[in-house]
Design a protein around this motif. Structure first.
Motif, short mmCIF file in Angstrom:
data_model
loop_
_atom_site.label_atom_id
_atom_site.label_comp_id
_atom_site.label_asym_id
_atom_site.label_seq_id
_atom_site.Cartn_x
_atom_site.Cartn_y
_atom_site.Cartn_z
N GLY A 1 -7.42 1.30 -0.52
CA GLY A 1 -6.69 1.90 0.59
C GLY A 1 -5.69 2.93 0.09
O GLY A 1 -5.58 4.03 0.62
N ALA A 2 -4.96 2.56 -0.96
CA ALA A 2 -3.94 3.46 -1.48
C ALA A 2 -4.55 4.74 -2.01
O ALA A 2 -4.02 5.83 -1.80
N MET A 3 -5.68 4.61 -2.71
CA MET A 3 -6.29 5.82 -3.25
C MET A 3 -6.75 6.74 -2.12
O MET A 3 -6.62 7.95 -2.19
N THR A 4 -7.29 6.13 -1.07
CA THR A 4 -7.71 6.94 0.07
C THR A 4 -6.50 7.63 0.71
O THR A 4 -6.55 8.82 1.01
N LEU A 5 -5.43 6.88 0.90
CA LEU A 5 -4.24 7.48 1.51
C LEU A 5 -3.63 8.55 0.61
O LEU A 5 -3.00 9.48 1.09
N THR A 6 -3.78 8.38 -0.70
CA THR A 6 -3.28 9.41 -1.61
C THR A 6 -3.91 10.75 -1.29
O THR A 6 -3.24 11.75 -1.12
N ILE A 7 -5.23 10.76 -1.19
CA ILE A 7 -5.91 12.01 -0.90
C ILE A 7 -5.51 12.52 0.49
O ILE A 7 -5.32 13.72 0.70
N ILE B 1 0.83 -1.20 0.00
CA ILE B 1 0.00 0.00 0.00
C ILE B 1 0.87 1.25 0.00
O ILE B 1 0.54 2.25 -0.64
N LEU B 2 2.00 1.20 0.73
CA LEU B 2 2.90 2.35 0.74
C LEU B 2 3.36 2.68 -0.68
O LEU B 2 3.29 3.84 -1.11
N VAL B 3 3.82 1.68 -1.39
CA VAL B 3 4.32 1.92 -2.74
C VAL B 3 3.21 2.44 -3.64
O VAL B 3 3.36 3.42 -4.38
N LEU B 4 2.05 1.78 -3.59
CA LEU B 4 0.93 2.23 -4.42
C LEU B 4 0.58 3.68 -4.13
O LEU B 4 0.35 4.48 -5.03
N THR B 5 0.53 4.00 -2.84
CA THR B 5 0.17 5.38 -2.48
C THR B 5 1.19 6.37 -3.01
O THR B 5 0.83 7.39 -3.60
N LEU B 6 2.48 6.08 -2.79
CA LEU B 6 3.51 7.01 -3.25
C LEU B 6 3.45 7.19 -4.76
O LEU B 6 3.56 8.31 -5.26
N VAL B 7 3.24 6.08 -5.47
CA VAL B 7 3.18 6.16 -6.92
C VAL B 7 2.09 7.12 -7.38
O VAL B 7 2.22 7.81 -8.39
N MET B 8 1.01 7.17 -6.62
CA MET B 8 -0.07 8.07 -7.01
C MET B 8 0.11 9.47 -6.42
O MET B 8 -0.13 10.47 -7.09
N THR B 9 0.51 9.55 -5.16
CA THR B 9 0.57 10.86 -4.53
C THR B 9 1.69 11.72 -5.06
O THR B 9 1.50 12.91 -5.30
N VAL B 10 2.88 11.14 -5.21
CA VAL B 10 4.04 11.97 -5.58
C VAL B 10 3.81 12.75 -6.88
O VAL B 10 3.99 13.97 -6.90
N PRO B 11 3.41 12.11 -7.97
CA PRO B 11 3.20 12.92 -9.19
C PRO B 11 2.17 14.02 -8.99
O PRO B 11 2.40 15.16 -9.37
N GLY C 1 11.42 14.99 3.02
CA GLY C 1 9.98 15.11 3.24
C GLY C 1 9.23 13.88 2.79
O GLY C 1 8.34 13.37 3.48
N ILE C 2 9.57 13.36 1.61
CA ILE C 2 8.84 12.21 1.08
C ILE C 2 9.06 10.99 1.95
O ILE C 2 8.11 10.24 2.26
N VAL C 3 10.29 10.78 2.39
CA VAL C 3 10.54 9.59 3.20
C VAL C 3 9.82 9.69 4.55
O VAL C 3 9.28 8.70 5.05
N LEU C 4 9.79 10.90 5.11
CA LEU C 4 9.06 11.05 6.38
C LEU C 4 7.58 10.77 6.19
O LEU C 4 6.94 10.11 7.02
N ILE C 5 7.03 11.24 5.09
CA ILE C 5 5.61 10.98 4.82
C ILE C 5 5.40 9.49 4.59
O ILE C 5 4.39 8.91 5.02
N ALA C 6 6.37 8.86 3.94
CA ALA C 6 6.26 7.41 3.74
C ALA C 6 6.16 6.70 5.08
O ALA C 6 5.39 5.76 5.25
N GLY C 7 6.94 7.18 6.06
CA GLY C 7 6.86 6.59 7.38
C GLY C 7 5.46 6.71 7.97
O GLY C 7 4.94 5.78 8.58
N ARG C 8 4.86 7.88 7.76
CA ARG C 8 3.51 8.07 8.29
C ARG C 8 2.51 7.15 7.58
O ARG C 8 1.59 6.62 8.20
N ILE C 9 2.70 6.98 6.28
CA ILE C 9 1.79 6.12 5.53
C ILE C 9 1.88 4.69 6.04
O ILE C 9 0.86 3.99 6.18
N PHE C 10 3.12 4.29 6.35
CA PHE C 10 3.33 2.92 6.80
C PHE C 10 2.54 2.64 8.08
O PHE C 10 2.02 1.56 8.29
N GLY C 11 2.43 3.67 8.92
CA GLY C 11 1.75 3.46 10.19
C GLY C 11 0.27 3.82 10.19
O GLY C 11 -0.40 3.75 11.21
N GLU C 12 -0.25 4.21 9.05
CA GLU C 12 -1.63 4.68 8.98
C GLU C 12 -2.61 3.56 9.30
O GLU C 12 -2.45 2.43 8.84
#
Lengths: 292, 256, 307
Positions: C156-162, C88-98, C213-224
């Motif tokens: 889940g990933a789409m929700t976390l993206t938003i 889910i982390l990877v999926l989210t980042l793939v969508m959120t970052v761009p 910043g991105i890695v810190l946010i990734a950490g937060r996503i991991f624990g969501e």
């Protein structure tokens, strides 16, 4: 040749700018959809099931399928948030003062990463630690089951600390150094300077810190849910199990049938949470603009 | 030293520059001859840099700035609606007061321009880098460390790198905004020698707060005061036989 | 800087009155109290880490980390949950970052002050205030109810993206702000377009703060957790430790920790709980350190060793 290549670069830029604009527009779209969907679903309780708004907000009589008065949860949320901000607020501001005024470099170098780590710890882990460490402690010292406002309040205080600390520190750091110098030059002690000059001057920044801490506390779900006891009753004192709006949502949504009154009630609670959180931030925004 | 009938490369006619409602440049008329150095002198705040930045449309990037009048390159109006600022800045390059190399390697800095403009052939890029760095009198000092960060260089070297960066896109005009003012005297004299070489191939317009520098390196000089060009002429005329009293006062040090 | 100077005893007029002495002892008391508070935070954090470490490390067997969970009996593992967290982390980042970086670049570099820009900034701020449980419910409403998708990693990933769009936008904008204007000027003055300037000069210069910043946010996503309960679901496929399909429920480690305590039926709750908590904590620390180290290394590489 220069001109043709420039034309190509301009064309590229036009495409790129359009894509960027679309991404920015997506943000607006997401926000709008969120509001629309939550409002629509959240208002079904009142529009479709004809439950009164007044009863929802103020009735303590919670019958999930016929009369979901949510006052219990509203009071629970308010209580636990109040507790958290009363403990975590001053504590956080104090540490913010410490970081900006007292801390030697070595101490900052230990404390700041520690705070960063605290921010990163997932809320479930806080809830788990509260469950394993705090609840038994309360149980052993008071004889009560251990769940309730006290446990949830303490856990929440700890969770909002990083937010309050960082924002408070920023607020103090952004003050002009001449304020401090002027006070000290008149013979005031450091503590007097802090209390009489720095605190009042930083008050707008500190208010923002507190409001953001409150916003964080109101929306926190799982850490609270693990230690608050999840009983559908008003919080009588600190040691009785109770519930908040988010914990009730997460507790009962799984079992609610789609289209049932309970489900509508839970979404109304979610919508209420959204309104509370958003209005807190809007207050901050407008307060800031007035000061600026 | 000056050609009998120098051809005008860049010309400003009745140019006004506004920042909002404040008029920074009033009615400027100036003809800059090709393959010469034209110096713009005057006390601080008199508009020399503002005028210079109008010559390559840098004011386009400042919200609220407005340029009126006509500025022509080889007779073509650079502010015409169909004129492309990207093309103009390719042909009219600029060196800034403080060296501003990119946080990249020395090589990457020099070839940034050509790469932007579409050059991707590695061999060509190497040639361009060497040629530009030689022209900027920097090649011998950096040829063994092209892959090191440009920010490791000294101030004077960084400025010469910025010059090399401009030379790499092969402009026709080079605008310089007090290029040596942030440098020590030794680096300054290196830059001045460099300008002496550059004018054989390029048209140079340089803003300088040092009259001695203007006298040393330029063929023509324009004296700016309070946003106007008070006087323009050959450098020797301006410094030995100024026609305007204000010019004479500035040159003799009575103000500025 | 210590401003409380001890006056020489030989000069009595500098000793001050009782009032001054009282003020100074208040000052000293306050200093002690503040130091105590600061230290208590460090001590508390250390206690948390030690507790989880001591109690959880005994469970860190490959069986646990890679094994499958069990329903109703002891001995389950958290393999699929860990996988889902990463997936889910990877999926989210793939969508959120761009999306977030594009929006951030647009707002910071292109947009002129006006209604559109104001609206985007307002939307971002408003989205940032949404509690994660409410965001999860929105995900439920739109992806599961409206689009009839199933509880899955992609929902889940789409929700976390938003959920993470505002944070990443802010990271982008702040990173862009650290790049001085002289850099943009240098690029534009060679005849680059604004887009070329941004992609080839500005963004590369901002890569340090952006990565942090991105890695810190990734950490937060991991624990969501809260946003995933009703979007990614509460169960995992029980025949393999990894499942790439986008149609099956994908319980993450954080959700599993909550589920184990709140709802589930296994008898070894403490084991699963402490073990999962330790793994989560470990991952958070890892992300934290990585963010800092990466950010610093990238910035240093750009600015050369002199910086």
């Amino acid at each position: 040749m220069i001109a043709t290549q420039a034309k190509r670069a301009h064309a590229q830029e036009r495409i790129a700018t359009t894509v960027l604009r679309m991404a920015a527009g997506f943000v607006i779209l997401a926000m709008a959809l969120l509001l629309i969907y939550l409002a629509t679903e959240g208002l079904k309780l009142f529009v479709v099931d004809h439950f009164s708004v007044f009863a929802f907000l103020f009735s303590g009589d919670y019958q999930p399928d016929t009369h979901p008065g949510a006052a219990i949860y509203i009071v629970g949320s308010l209580s636990v948030t109040l507790f958290a901000i009363c403990i975590g607020g001053p504590f956080g501001i104090a540490v913010g003062i410490f970081l900006s005024e007292l801390a030697p470099l070595r101490m900052s170098q230990i404390l700041k990463p520690a705070i960063d780590v605290m921010v990163g710890i997932p809320s479930v882990v806080y809830g788990w630690l509260g469950l394993q460490l705090l609840v038994p402690l309360i149980r052993n010292t008071t004889g009560s089951p251990g769940f309730g406002l006290l446990a949830a309040g303490i856990v929440l205080s700890i969770m909002i600390l990083p937010t309050v600390i960082t924002l408070s520190e920023d607020a103090f750091r952004s003050l002009s150094p001449t304020l401090k110098e002027g006070s000290l030059a008149l013979g005031a002690t450091r503590w007097q300077t802090i209390v009489r000059v720095l605190l009042p001057s930083a008050s707008s920044g500190l208010t923002v810190a507190l409001i953001l801490g409150i916003a964080r506390a109101v929306g926190e779900t799982l850490a609270v849910q693990l230690v608050i006891g999840n009983a559908s009753q008003f919080p009588h004192g600190l040691l009785n199990p109770t519930s908040t709006l988010p914990t009730e949502i997460v507790q009962d949504l799984g079992g609610a049938a789609q289209g049932s009154m309970l489900e509508h009630a839970l979404f109304s609670m979610a919508f209420l949470l959204l309104l509370i959180a958003m209005s807190l931030i809007l207050i901050v925004r407008f307060a800031l603009r007035k000061r600026a | 030293m000056i050609a009998a009938d120098p051809k005008t490369k860049l010309k400003a006619a009745d140019v006004d520059v506004f920042y909002g409602s404040f008029q920074a440049i009033k009615n400027a008329n100036l003809a800059m001859s090709e393959k010469t150095v034209t110096a713009l002198i005057g006390p601080s705040g008199c508009g020399k840099s503002t005028f210079l930045r109008a010559l390559n449309r840098m004011h386009d990037l400042t919200p609220g700035a407005r340029v009126e009048g006509m500025i022509t390159l080889d007779g073509m109006n650079i502010y015409a609606p169909e004129a492309d600022p990207v093309v103009i800045r390719h042909r009219i390059g600029m060196v800034f007061q403080r060296p501003n190399p990119f946080p990249k390697t020395i090589f990457e800095n020099v070839v940034y321009g050509p790469k932007i403009h579409g050059e991707s052939n590695k061999k060509r890029l190497d040639e361009i880098a060497e040629k530009s760095l030689r022209q900027a009198a920097l090649w011998d000092e950096v040829k063994d460390r092209l892959t090191r960060s440009a920010l490791d260089l000294s101030g004077g070297q960084q400025q010469r790198l910025c010059i090399a960066r401009v030379l790499a896109v092969e402009p026709e005009v080079i605008l310089m905004d007090e290029p040596a003012s942030a440098l020590d005297p030794i680096a300054t004299s290196k830059i001045e020698d460099l300008i002496g070489e550059l004018k054989r191939q390029y048209t140079v317009v340089i803003v300088t707060h040092s009259m001695q520098q203007a006298a040393r390196i330029s063929e023509f000089t324009a004296f700016f005061h309070l946003g106007e060009i008070v006087e323009f002429g050959t450098t020797s005329d301006i410094f030995t036989r100024p026609k305007e009293k204000r010019t004479e006062d500035y040159i003799t040090g009575r103000f500025g | 800087m210590d401003i409380s100077v001890n006056p020489p005893v030989s000069n009595p007029t500098l000793l001050g009155s009782a009032g001054v002495r009282a003020r100074r002892s208040t000052d000293r008391l306050a200093t002690v109290v503040l130091w105590g508070m600061a230290i208590s935070i460090i001590v508390m954090l250390a206690c948390f880490v030690l507790y989880l470490l001591v109690l959880g490390v005994q469970y860190m067997t490959p069986d646990f980390i890679f094994g499958l969970p069990k329903e109703g009996e002891a001995g389950g593992g958290i393999g699929p949950e860990i996988f889902n967290s990463f997936y889910i982390l990877v999926l989210t980042l793939v969508m959120t970052v761009p999306i977030a970086v594009s929006a951030g670049v647009y707002i910071q570099e292109y947009a002129r002050p006006g209604r559109f820009r104001g609206l985007v900034q307002f939307s971002a701020e408003a989205l940032a205030t949404v509690p994660s449980i409410v965001m999860g419910l929105f995900g439920l409403l739109i992806f599961v109810y409206f689009f009839h998708l199933r509880f899955s990693a992609i929902v889940g990933a789409m929700t976390l993206t938003i959920l993470n769009l505002p944070a990443l936008m802010r990271v982008t904008q702040e990173a862009l702000r650290t790049v001085p204007d002289s850099l943009r000027e240098a690029s534009m003055s060679i005849g680059a377009t604004k887009w070329q300037t941004i992609t080839k000069a500005v963004l590369p210069s901002a890569i340090g703060p952006m990565t942090t910043g991105i890695v810190l946010i990734a950490g937060r996503i991991f624990g969501e957790t809260a946003a995933l309960i009703y979007t990614a679901g509460l169960s995992v496929t029980t025949n393999s430790p990894y499942d790439f399909s986008l149609g099956h429920p994908a319980e993450t480690l954080a959700v599993h920790l909550w589920y184990t305590r709140s709802e589930s039926t296994v008898p070894d709750v403490a084991r699963i709980g402490n073990g999962s908590a330790l793994v989560l904590l470990f991952m958070v620390l890892l992300f934290n350190i990585a963010a800092r180290v990466l950010g610093r290394t990238l910035t240093k590489r750009l600015t050369g060793k002199s910086s």
